[in-house]
Every structure is written in C-alpha cells, then in structure tokens.
Design an enzyme around this catalytic site. Structure first.
Site, PDB file in Angstrom:
ATOM      1  N   ASP A  71       5.901   4.984   5.358  1.00 43.02           N
ATOM      2  CA  ASP A  71       6.719   3.711   6.035  1.00 43.02           C
ATOM      3  C   ASP A  71       6.791   3.203   5.592  1.00 43.02           C
ATOM      4  O   ASP A  71       7.788   1.602   5.559  1.00 43.02           O
ATOM      5  CB  ASP A  71       6.799   3.506   7.192  1.00 43.02           C
ATOM      6  CG  ASP A  71       5.068   3.244   7.441  1.00 43.02           C
ATOM      7  OD1 ASP A  71       4.441   3.575   6.692  1.00 43.02           O
ATOM      8  OD2 ASP A  71       4.821   2.372   8.430  1.00 43.02           O
ATOM      9  N   HIS A  72       5.905   2.369   4.327  1.00 46.03           N
ATOM     10  CA  HIS A  72       6.542   0.946   3.416  1.00 46.03           C
ATOM     11  C   HIS A  72       6.804   1.532   2.255  1.00 46.03           C
ATOM     12  O   HIS A  72       6.937   0.574   0.949  1.00 46.03           O
ATOM     13  CB  HIS A  72       4.944   0.561   3.049  1.00 46.03           C
ATOM     14  CG  HIS A  72       4.223  -0.054   4.565  1.00 46.03           C
ATOM     15  ND1 HIS A  72       4.112  -1.431   4.641  1.00 46.03           N
ATOM     16  CD2 HIS A  72       3.877   0.660   6.041  1.00 46.03           C
ATOM     17  CE1 HIS A  72       3.725  -1.790   6.550  1.00 46.03           C
ATOM     18  NE2 HIS A  72       3.594  -0.011   6.668  1.00 46.03           N
ATOM     19  N   HIS A  76       4.816  -5.282  10.662  1.00 47.46           N
ATOM     20  CA  HIS A  76       5.453  -3.802  12.289  1.00 47.46           C
ATOM     21  C   HIS A  76       5.222  -5.418  13.701  1.00 47.46           C
ATOM     22  O   HIS A  76       4.323  -5.923  13.136  1.00 47.46           O
ATOM     23  CB  HIS A  76       3.679  -3.653  12.677  1.00 47.46           C
ATOM     24  CG  HIS A  76       3.840  -1.814  11.523  1.00 47.46           C
ATOM     25  ND1 HIS A  76       4.810  -0.739  11.739  1.00 47.46           N
ATOM     26  CD2 HIS A  76       2.827  -1.640  10.519  1.00 47.46           C
ATOM     27  CE1 HIS A  76       4.426  -0.301  10.561  1.00 47.46           C
ATOM     28  NE2 HIS A  76       3.763  -0.240   9.724  1.00 47.46           N
ATOM     29  N   ASP A 112      -0.445  -4.013   6.417  1.00 46.05           N
ATOM     30  CA  ASP A 112      -0.627  -3.469   7.228  1.00 46.05           C
ATOM     31  C   ASP A 112      -2.234  -4.043   7.591  1.00 46.05           C
ATOM     32  O   ASP A 112      -2.534  -3.533   8.217  1.00 46.05           O
ATOM     33  CB  ASP A 112      -0.930  -2.518   7.420  1.00 46.05           C
ATOM     34  CG  ASP A 112       0.601  -1.991   8.107  1.00 46.05           C
ATOM     35  OD1 ASP A 112       1.902  -2.467   8.165  1.00 46.05           O
ATOM     36  OD2 ASP A 112       0.887  -0.482   8.025  1.00 46.05           O
ATOM     37  N   HIS A 153       1.037  -0.943   0.224  1.00 43.30           N
ATOM     38  CA  HIS A 153       0.331  -0.041   0.433  1.00 43.30           C
ATOM     39  C   HIS A 153       1.018   1.081  -0.359  1.00 43.30           C
ATOM     40  O   HIS A 153       1.533   0.752   0.123  1.00 43.30           O
ATOM     41  CB  HIS A 153      -0.787   0.023   1.104  1.00 43.30           C
ATOM     42  CG  HIS A 153      -0.565  -0.458   2.367  1.00 43.30           C
ATOM     43  ND1 HIS A 153       0.075  -1.060   3.138  1.00 43.30           N
ATOM     44  CD2 HIS A 153      -0.647   1.460   3.690  1.00 43.30           C
ATOM     45  CE1 HIS A 153       0.780  -0.833   4.215  1.00 43.30           C
ATOM     46  NE2 HIS A 153       0.328   0.817   4.872  1.00 43.30           N
ATOM     47  N   HIS A 169       1.298   4.331   2.374  1.00 45.75           N
ATOM     48  CA  HIS A 169       2.106   4.663   2.899  1.00 45.75           C
ATOM     49  C   HIS A 169       3.587   4.878   3.298  1.00 45.75           C
ATOM     50  O   HIS A 169       3.819   3.962   2.162  1.00 45.75           O
ATOM     51  CB  HIS A 169       1.555   4.008   5.013  1.00 45.75           C
ATOM     52  CG  HIS A 169      -0.082   4.744   5.291  1.00 45.75           C
ATOM     53  ND1 HIS A 169      -0.640   3.887   5.306  1.00 45.75           N
ATOM     54  CD2 HIS A 169      -0.440   5.106   4.312  1.00 45.75           C
ATOM     55  CE1 HIS A 169      -2.082   3.837   6.290  1.00 45.75           C
ATOM     56  NE2 HIS A 169      -1.674   4.292   5.176  1.00 45.75           N
ATOM     57  N   HIS A 190      -7.456  -1.026   5.615  1.00 44.90           N
ATOM     58  CA  HIS A 190      -6.041  -0.124   6.465  1.00 44.90           C
ATOM     59  C   HIS A 190      -6.306   0.513   5.002  1.00 44.90           C
ATOM     60  O   HIS A 190      -6.205   2.151   5.752  1.00 44.90           O
ATOM     61  CB  HIS A 190      -5.191  -0.973   6.126  1.00 44.90           C
ATOM     62  CG  HIS A 190      -3.620   0.231   6.904  1.00 44.90           C
ATOM     63  ND1 HIS A 190      -3.256   0.466   8.558  1.00 44.90           N
ATOM     64  CD2 HIS A 190      -2.722   0.240   6.606  1.00 44.90           C
ATOM     65  CE1 HIS A 190      -2.558   0.718   8.689  1.00 44.90           C
ATOM     66  NE2 HIS A 190      -2.355   1.123   7.116  1.00 44.90           N
TER      67      HIS A 190
END
Length: 252
Positions: free
Chosen positions: A57-58, A164, A126, A53, A55, A109
């Site tokens: 942090d990915h 995570h 996530d 996805h 985001h 998410h």
C-alpha cells in the site's frame, strides 16, 4: 515556495506530495492514478519518489509513476523498484529541487523502514502516526521504541506526515490510556470535526504528538500507571511501550 499536500488513496492511505515551483516529489505512492491526476491538475513534473518501506500500500503505484516520469526512486535496499538505495545517516539531495533530507533508519513496523527529515518536515511512513504508531510486523518493541525516540528528538515544530488516516481510532485508545489529558481531549474534538467536514487530520506536529501520543509519553506518570495496569513489569521506556503496543493490538 514549498507546499505539502496529502493525496488520499486506497481506503485510508495518504501519499504526500511535496511541491516546489513546477516540480514535485511524492512519498509512498501506493496507487498511481490519484497521484498522476493530482500532478496533472497542478501542472507539476514529478522529480522523485521516496519510499519508507516495502508494503504494497506504499509501493503499488511506483512502477507506473516511474515509467511515466522517468524519475528516480529512493528508498530501502531490497525493494525492487528502488533505483537509488538509502540507509541510516545518508543525506538525500535532489538534483532538480532545492531539497535535502536526512535519512533515519526506524525499524519496528518493518525491518527496512526509513524516515526522511528536512525542510522542517518528517515523512515517517508507518512508524509514527497521529496519536499512535505502527504495528510490529517485523521488528521488536525495543527497536520501535528506539525508533520513536529518535523521531521524538527532532524539533518540536516539525510537521509529521504519516501515511494513514488512523487518527480518530488512535485517539480513542489514547483516551483510554490518559482520560485526563486535556490537550488530548481538545485534539480529539478538533479532529473529529475535521473528519466530519471531510478534511484530513494531517499533518500533525511533533509538539502535538509529544503532548497527546501515548506511544511517545512513556515518561509520563499517568501513562506508566496505565501500562502497569496492562502488565508492564517496570517503568522502563521499552517496557511501558511494549505494554501499550500489546494493549493497542487488541483494543476495540
């Protein structure tokens, strides 16, 4: 030989590195430097990047890694770094690795979230966590419960590679939901010991998640009762899931 390694990045993320011979793919590289260092340490060539996805942090390390290795980037349409977009029902066959993945749309998410299943491994981003699930930033409870049900239908021995290290905090919530779940009590002690040794709690297995993850246990009487105590109007899976997710959002 196929091996799977978690590469810790940022505060609590894992990038998953799937190694086959001298080649590798990575999933959700939110930071390039630790991934590049691990590839160099192992003497591996990066063949592909998979994204679940959008985001940051990915995706934060994608541009740098793709520039170094000149490899394709697979993921949801709409992410600028993606060179080959994928959608629900697609099959991903990597040209220079003997790997094939089934692509599953798992909104909840985020609306663009994908999961990848193949070789007995699930890269779920996530959507599904160890003893938990992702927050509903874009999707609805109904979408997320349906997405989790799709993952729940995969084989029990599937390795669950989420992104995570939330396991211990998720287990505190899970124990509030099901304090009498003996397998959950055993798992929480085992995982706490792992973290004390500096070890990851992942990957999990789908069998273990079925036994201990309240967000997959909407059919269990104890979980339904706990959800009713948090405002669930009935025992329908979506209603149970939604009550648990609201509870978890405010749980400390």
């Amino acid at each position: 030989m196929l091996s799977i390694l978690p590469v810790p990045i940022l505060q609590d993320n894992y990038v998953w590195l799937l190694r086959q011979g001298e080649r590798a793919l990575v999933v959700d590289p939110g930071d390039a430097a630790p991934v590049a260092a691990r590839l160099a340490e192992l003497g591996l060539t990066l063949s592909a990047i998979l994204l679940t996805h959008h985001h940051g942090d990915h995706t934060g390390g994608v541009a740098e890694l793709a520039a170094i290795w000149g490899c394709p980037v697979y993921g949801p349409a709409g992410i600028p770094m993606v060179t080959q977009s994928l959608a629900d029902g697609d099959s991903l066959q990597l040209a220079d690795m003997d790997l094939r993945f089934e692509v599953l749309a798992v909104p909840g998410h985020t609306l663009d979230h994908l999961a990848y299943y193949g070789q007995g491994v699930l890269f779920c981003g996530d959507t599904l966590f160890a003893c938990g699930c992702g927050r509903l930033f874009e999707g609805t409870a109904a979408q997320m419960q349906h997405s989790l049900a799709r993952l729940l239908a995969l084989p029990a021995e599937t390795l669950v590679c989420c992104t995570h290290e939330y396991t211990l905090s998720n287990q505190r919530f899970a124990l509030a939901v099901e304090p009498g779940n003996s397998e959950l009590l055993w798992r929480s002690r085992t995982d706490a010991a792992r973290r004390e040794r500096g070890e990851p709690t992942l990957p999990s297995t789908l069998a273990l998640e079925r036994a201990t993850n309240p967000f997959l246990r909407w059919a269990e009487p104890a979980v339904r009762a706990a959800a009713r105590g948090q405002g669930a109007a009935n025992d329908e899976p979506v209603e149970v899931f939604a009550a648990l997710r609201r509870w978890k959002d405010g749980f400390r």
